[in-house]
Structure formats: C-alpha cells, structure tokens
Design a protein around this motif. Structure first.
Motif, PDB file in Angstrom:
ATOM      1  N   ALA A 145       5.215   0.084  34.614  1.00  0.00           N
ATOM      2  CA  ALA A 145       3.878   0.060  34.014  1.00  0.00           C
ATOM      3  C   ALA A 145       3.684  -1.191  33.162  1.00  0.00           C
ATOM      4  N   SER A 146       4.720  -1.574  32.397  1.00  0.00           N
ATOM      5  CA  SER A 146       4.595  -2.796  31.592  1.00  0.00           C
ATOM      6  C   SER A 146       4.362  -3.998  32.490  1.00  0.00           C
ATOM      7  N   GLY A 147       5.113  -4.059  33.601  1.00  0.00           N
ATOM      8  CA  GLY A 147       4.943  -5.160  34.542  1.00  0.00           C
ATOM      9  C   GLY A 147       3.549  -5.161  35.140  1.00  0.00           C
ATOM     10  N   MET A 148       3.058  -3.955  35.475  1.00  0.00           N
ATOM     11  CA  MET A 148       1.729  -3.867  36.090  1.00  0.00           C
ATOM     12  C   MET A 148       0.639  -4.298  35.122  1.00  0.00           C
ATOM     13  N   GLN A 149       0.892  -4.073  33.837  1.00  0.00           N
ATOM     14  CA  GLN A 149      -0.099  -4.489  32.845  1.00  0.00           C
ATOM     15  C   GLN A 149      -0.185  -6.021  32.784  1.00  0.00           C
ATOM     16  N   VAL A 150       0.968  -6.675  32.836  1.00  0.00           N
ATOM     17  CA  VAL A 150       0.966  -8.140  32.868  1.00  0.00           C
ATOM     18  C   VAL A 150       0.315  -8.620  34.159  1.00  0.00           C
ATOM     19  N   SER A 151       0.635  -7.947  35.270  1.00  0.00           N
ATOM     20  CA  SER A 151       0.033  -8.309  36.560  1.00  0.00           C
ATOM     21  C   SER A 151      -1.487  -8.245  36.499  1.00  0.00           C
ATOM     22  N   LEU A 152      -1.992  -7.257  35.783  1.00  0.00           N
ATOM     23  CA  LEU A 152      -3.446  -7.101  35.674  1.00  0.00           C
ATOM     24  C   LEU A 152      -4.061  -8.323  34.991  1.00  0.00           C
ATOM     25  N   GLN A 153      -3.411  -8.766  33.911  1.00  0.00           N
ATOM     26  CA  GLN A 153      -3.917  -9.953  33.221  1.00  0.00           C
ATOM     27  C   GLN A 153      -3.868 -11.173  34.137  1.00  0.00           C
ATOM     28  N   VAL A 154      -2.749 -11.335  34.836  1.00  0.00           N
ATOM     29  CA  VAL A 154      -2.597 -12.475  35.735  1.00  0.00           C
ATOM     30  C   VAL A 154      -3.656 -12.417  36.830  1.00  0.00           C
ATOM     31  N   ILE A 191     -18.886 -16.013  29.763  1.00  0.00           N
ATOM     32  CA  ILE A 191     -17.634 -15.814  29.033  1.00  0.00           C
ATOM     33  C   ILE A 191     -17.627 -14.431  28.379  1.00  0.00           C
ATOM     34  N   LEU A 192     -18.778 -14.071  27.835  1.00  0.00           N
ATOM     35  CA  LEU A 192     -18.902 -12.746  27.209  1.00  0.00           C
ATOM     36  C   LEU A 192     -18.621 -11.641  28.225  1.00  0.00           C
ATOM     37  N   LEU A 193     -19.205 -11.797  29.414  1.00  0.00           N
ATOM     38  CA  LEU A 193     -18.995 -10.785  30.453  1.00  0.00           C
ATOM     39  C   LEU A 193     -17.515 -10.694  30.829  1.00  0.00           C
ATOM     40  N   LEU A 194     -16.865 -11.859  30.941  1.00  0.00           N
ATOM     41  CA  LEU A 194     -15.439 -11.862  31.277  1.00  0.00           C
ATOM     42  C   LEU A 194     -14.636 -11.122  30.209  1.00  0.00           C
ATOM     43  N   GLY A 195     -15.003 -11.372  28.956  1.00  0.00           N
ATOM     44  CA  GLY A 195     -14.328 -10.668  27.863  1.00  0.00           C
ATOM     45  C   GLY A 195     -14.485  -9.166  27.999  1.00  0.00           C
ATOM     46  N   VAL A 196     -15.726  -8.756  28.279  1.00  0.00           N
ATOM     47  CA  VAL A 196     -15.999  -7.321  28.405  1.00  0.00           C
ATOM     48  C   VAL A 196     -15.203  -6.718  29.565  1.00  0.00           C
ATOM     49  N   ILE A 197     -15.165  -7.424  30.696  1.00  0.00           N
ATOM     50  CA  ILE A 197     -14.447  -6.905  31.859  1.00  0.00           C
ATOM     51  C   ILE A 197     -12.942  -6.816  31.567  1.00  0.00           C
ATOM     52  N   GLY A 198     -12.396  -7.885  30.963  1.00  0.00           N
ATOM     53  CA  GLY A 198     -10.968  -7.886  30.635  1.00  0.00           C
ATOM     54  C   GLY A 198     -10.609  -6.742  29.705  1.00  0.00           C
ATOM     55  N   PHE A 199     -11.434  -6.567  28.691  1.00  0.00           N
ATOM     56  CA  PHE A 199     -11.208  -5.503  27.729  1.00  0.00           C
ATOM     57  C   PHE A 199     -11.289  -4.135  28.403  1.00  0.00           C
ATOM     58  N   VAL A 210      -8.974   0.884  30.758  1.00  0.00           N
ATOM     59  CA  VAL A 210      -8.784   1.811  31.876  1.00  0.00           C
ATOM     60  C   VAL A 210      -7.287   1.927  32.202  1.00  0.00           C
ATOM     61  N   PHE A 211      -6.613   0.766  32.220  1.00  0.00           N
ATOM     62  CA  PHE A 211      -5.190   0.765  32.535  1.00  0.00           C
ATOM     63  C   PHE A 211      -4.408   1.607  31.532  1.00  0.00           C
ATOM     64  N   GLU A 212      -4.680   1.389  30.253  1.00  0.00           N
ATOM     65  CA  GLU A 212      -3.980   2.146  29.204  1.00  0.00           C
ATOM     66  C   GLU A 212      -4.190   3.645  29.367  1.00  0.00           C
ATOM     67  N   ALA A 213      -5.445   4.005  29.679  1.00  0.00           N
ATOM     68  CA  ALA A 213      -5.763   5.425  29.806  1.00  0.00           C
ATOM     69  C   ALA A 213      -4.959   6.044  30.946  1.00  0.00           C
ATOM     70  N   ILE A 214      -4.914   5.332  32.091  1.00  0.00           N
ATOM     71  CA  ILE A 214      -4.168   5.854  33.240  1.00  0.00           C
ATOM     72  C   ILE A 214      -2.679   5.910  32.910  1.00  0.00           C
ATOM     73  N   ASN A 259      -1.701   8.701  30.735  1.00  0.00           N
ATOM     74  CA  ASN A 259      -1.788   9.962  31.450  1.00  0.00           C
ATOM     75  C   ASN A 259      -0.566  10.158  32.341  1.00  0.00           C
ATOM     76  N   VAL A 260      -0.266   9.144  33.160  1.00  0.00           N
ATOM     77  CA  VAL A 260       0.849   9.259  34.106  1.00  0.00           C
ATOM     78  C   VAL A 260       2.184   9.318  33.369  1.00  0.00           C
ATOM     79  N   LEU A 261       2.306   8.522  32.307  1.00  0.00           N
ATOM     80  CA  LEU A 261       3.573   8.472  31.574  1.00  0.00           C
ATOM     81  C   LEU A 261       3.505   9.298  30.292  1.00  0.00           C
ATOM     82  N   ALA A 262       2.763  10.402  30.351  1.00  0.00           N
ATOM     83  CA  ALA A 262       2.607  11.235  29.144  1.00  0.00           C
ATOM     84  C   ALA A 262       3.969  11.644  28.592  1.00  0.00           C
TER      85      ALA A 262
END
Lengths: 257, 270
Positions: free
Chosen positions: A177-186, A223-231, A236-240, A243-246
């Motif tokens: 999951a940690s790796g996937m989070q970095v992958s999401l940013q990349v 740029i604002l939109l990109l910020g909103v999407i990234g955030f 969403v990732f954190e929430a999932i 949940n999965v790693l409860a």
C-alpha cells in the motif's frame, strides 16, 4: 478529545486562512502573473465546470486511472514473481534499481519517439513510471514476510494459492500500500507531464497553453484544479487503504496506546 | 535409572512407537566452520503418550522440532512416523510455535485463523464449523472468535494457536515451549488443557520445555538433553498417577523425587 478537535480545527482552518489571505492580498492585483483570486475562480468555473470537463478533465482522469491501475497490477504481479523466483530476482533486481533511478518524467520523450503523441504514449508513460514504486515495495514486502508465518503455512500444508493469497499478499499488504501511494503520486506527475509535451488535450495541455498565451488566470485555474485532483485522489486512496488494511491500522493504534 | 516405555494411560503395553527419532544429527555449515547443533539423538514417542524434551536453553531443541516437522532436513539419521521417514511436513502432524504472536495471522480474526488450515481439507461446511467451534470451546475462547489476535493477551493468543492445531485434528501434536511466556495461572490451565486434549482426542504429544516441573507434570516420559551439541542424556519414565492434578500431583513425594532426578541430570557437568 479536546485535543483532537483542536488539531482538526487547525488542519481545516489553516487552508481557509491561506485562501482568505490570498483573496484579500490579490484583490486589487494588476500584476499579470498574479491575477486576483476572484478572477482565477471565475475562470476556474468557466473552464472546468463544465465546458472542458468532458473533453479534458475526464480524459486526463481516465488516463490516470487506467495507467495507475495497470501499473498497480503489473507492479504487484511482477513483485511477487521477482520476490519468489530466485532466478528472476537475480536477473531483474539490478535492472529494476537502474530503471527506477531514471526520473519518471524523463521517460516521456522516449515514448513520444517510440509511439507518438497519442493516448497510448500517455498511458504507457504513466504505467511504466508508476510501476516501480509498487514493484519495489512488493518485492520488499514479500521478502520481509515473517519466517514463522512461512513455517506455519508449511506445517499446515497450505496450497500454493493459499500461501500466495492468504499469507504473502496480506502480510506484505501494508508495504504494498505504501508503494502504491507513491505510485499514485508518480502517475499523477507523469499524467500532467505527458500532456504538456506535444498534446493539445487534457488538463496539463490546457494549463501550458494558457501560460503560453499569457492567460494567467486560466493557468492558475489549471494549477488549482490539479491541486484539487491530487488532494482528492490521495484522500480516496487513504480511505480505501484504511478500509482494506483495517487490521493493520487497528493493531498499530493499539500498539501505540 | 528407570527406562520404562509404558505410560500410565496406554492400554496396549507393547504399542509400536508412532514417532521414531534414530541417530538424528543436524549440522549447520560445512568444513571447519561447521556447527553441530544436534548429535546422534535417538528416542521414540508412543501412541497417546505425552513426552517432554527438556534441556538447557540454546541446546538446539527448536532445531530438533523443525527437523521433526519436516521444515528442515536432518544432516544424518532419520525421524519417522509409523516407520515412514519425514521428508516434508507430515499431514498427520501439527506444530504449535514458541512465538505465538508471530505465528498467528494478524489480518484474520480468531475464527478465521483457526479456519485457515482447514480450507484445503475440503471438509463439508458443517464439519468445518463444528471443528472450529469445538476447538475454540476447548481452549475457552468461544467468546473471542470475532476478535483479532492483537486484541488478545499473550495467553489468549497462545490458546488461539493451540485451537488452530486442535481443529486441524492432528494425530501428533508438537509444541515448542508453548507456555513459556504466559503467566503462571494461564500456564497451569494450558498444561491441563494439553493433558485433556490427549485424553479427548487420543493425540500423541511432544512438548519441548525448559521448565522441569512442567515436564514432570505433563509427561509419561521425559527426554533429557545435554548441551552442546544436543544429545540424549537419559529418558526418564514418569510414573505419576492419572489423572494429574495441579495441586495434588505436584504435592506428591514422587513428583519431588522425579523433578530432583531430572534437574540434577541437567545441572550435572557433562
């Protein structure tokens, strides 16, 4: 409880204060590069809600989602094989570490020359760049599975599928999951970069085009939109993940208290 | 020295050994750096017998169990079940690990932990659930079935590990210092549970422990190991009356004699 509330107010309050300051400070701005926030938000609404929503925002998001999904599946799959098959590990390990040393954005020109400017190029760039964090985290996670758990699965004669799906995958889950989070940013970075190079569609292309045409309010809106999407994507990732790693979140919380 | 092979609870005195360890040795590495951990071990465990292995710590008891469980190959000699050499995890055996906190799956609830080894046995759902319920009831954890291992105390976690072994219904149960890190009261309960399992399920049980009182209390026979490398110093038949009782058995004169006997053997310089 009180402290928690204070922290929450701090966390939510700071951005509000920053936006308010921005609004006030830029209100009468005549600087070409820093238009009033008021004007940026107007352009934001005009551009993204909903004139270019279907043609550009959805297109970018679709590339992000597909590229990221492919990267996750390939990363985890290849990670399992790399971690569990010694021959492949010895063969691939140095290569993986070389490839991940290349800044992801630098891959985009290669793909442009190989497959042109189309959607395939963008997808391929996103996927390839985002594979590595997940792949490396998966290999580490699998190799770090507790030897006692491996002994347990052997003693109880679990089948190969059971070992992989019921023991290795969940045991390596937190690291994957940690790796996937970095992958999401990349994936997000490469999504924008791939649109900025030679494309005419997508949020990245729109933002760059605005900058080149001195439409700074439009550029800021992008740029604002990109910020909103990234955030939002991270949220969403954190929430999932939670949940999965409860079980993991719960055991960590218990260990701390 | 008494070398009696017949435990008090065994009906047929001439029962063939279920588990047979013959001239087993284990050496790590080779050449001048080779480290011999176990040397020439020979002992047997009969059907429905409880045998304890005692010895100084670090003597290679865990290595021995790993060889018996088929997790590690022996360097020479053999371990066999019913005459069949063990060369991989035997289907009729379960192992309770010393480190219970690492042997349970933290992502599974207690019930699912117990269920995990049963899935590939393809039992009818009713039997599978029955086995799980019985095992959890036997260790007194029916109420904790929905909890995660990390929500439980150490003693409860070890009982989950025992329940998992019980539900698997092994014919031979091996336990590696199973009660080493639980409090005294829980320890007594788990010891009695161990004897109850043997009686209820007819299991053959081999326990590694460093606690001599525990070994004498549990065992039909005690295998005393000496260091280093590990070898059998003696095999002591424990002729205490059944059923054993934490208070009255431990108060017996024979109990004191036996523990003194075993202890002096371990303390004696080899």
């Amino acid at each position: 409880m009180n402290r928690k509330l204070t922290n929450w107010i701090l966390g939510a309050g700071t951005p509000v204060v920053v936006v308010a300051l921005w609004w006030v400070a830029s209100e009468n701005s005549t600087n070409t590069f820093f238009p009033p926030l008021n004007a940026i938000l107007e352009r934001f609404q005009a551009l993204w809600l909903f004139e270019h929503f279907g043609s550009d925002v959805l297109l970018s998001l679709r590339n992000l989602v597909i590229g990221y999904a492919l990267a996750s599946v390939i990363g985890v799959g290849l990670g399992f094989v790399t971690a569990l098959v010694p021959v492949i590990r010895w063969g691939l390990d140095p290569l993986i570490h070389f490839l991940r040393g290349i800044p992801p954005v630098a891959l985009v020109p290669i793909f442009i020359s190989l497959i042109g400017f189309g959607i395939e190029m963008r997808l391929a760039s996103i996927t390839l760049a985002a594979v590595f964090p997940t792949l490396i985290a998966t290999v580490d996670g699998i190799r770090g599975v507790d030897s006692t758990l491996k002994d347990v699965s052997q003693v109880y004669r679990l089948t190969r599928t059971e070992k992989l799906a019921q023991v290795y995958l969940p045991a390596a889950g937190p690291q994957i999951a940690s790796g996937m989070q970095v992958s999401l940013q990349v994936a997000f970075i490469v999504m924008i970069a791939s649109e900025m190079l030679g494309s005419s569609q997508g949020i990245g292309a729109m933002t760059l085009l605005a900058q080149q045409s001195f439409m700074t309010a439009d550029m800021w809106a992008g740029i604002l939109l990109l910020g909103v999407i990234g955030f939002g994507a991270n949220l969403v990732f954190e929430a999932i993940k939670n949940n999965v790693l409860a079980w993991y979140v719960g055991s960590k919380r218990l260990a701390r208290s | 020295m008494e070398l009696q092979n017949t435990p008090a609870t065994l009906d047929a005195p001439a029962a063939a050994p279920r588990l047979e360890v013959t001239a087993l040795s284990k050496t790590y590495g080779s050449g001048p750096n080779a480290k011999c951990v176990i040397e020439d071990l020979t002992f047997t465990v009969n059907k429905r017998e409880v045998v304890c292995i005692v010895g100084p710590s670090g003597v290679g008891k865990t290595t021995l169990l790993k060889c018996l469980a088929g997790l590690q190959p022996a360097t020479s000699g053999t371990a066999a079940i019913d005459g069949r050499t063990i060369d991989g995890p035997p289907p009729e055996m379960a192992l309770v690990f010393q480190d219970y906190s690492r042997s349970l799956m933290p992502w599974l609830t207690v019930r699912k932990n117990v269920r995990l080894p049963l899935r590939h046995l393809r039992l009818p759902a009713q039997e599978m659930n029955g086995r799980i319920d019985t095992a959890l009831a036997a260790v007194g954890l029916s109420h904790a079935a929905g909890q995660y291992p990390w929500q439980l105390s150490g003693g409860m976690q070890q009982r989950v590990a025992i329940a998992r072994a019980l539900a698997y219904r092994p014919e031979i149960l091996i336990m590696d210092e199973p009660f080493a890190s639980v409090d005294a009261q829980t320890r007594f309960e788990l010891e009695d549970l161990c004897l109850k399992i043997r009686d209820d399920f007819g299991m053959t049980i081999l326990v590694v422990t460093h606690d001599i009182d525990e070994a004498v209390y549990l065992s039909d026979r005690v295998v005393v190991l000496g260091a280093k490398p590990a070898r059998v110093l003696d095999i002591v038949g424990i002729d205490l009356p059944a059923p054993r009782d934490q208070i009255s058995t431990r108060a017996l004169l024979e109990f004191a004699e036996q523990r003194t006997n075993v202890l002096s053997m371990i303390r004696k310089p080899a």
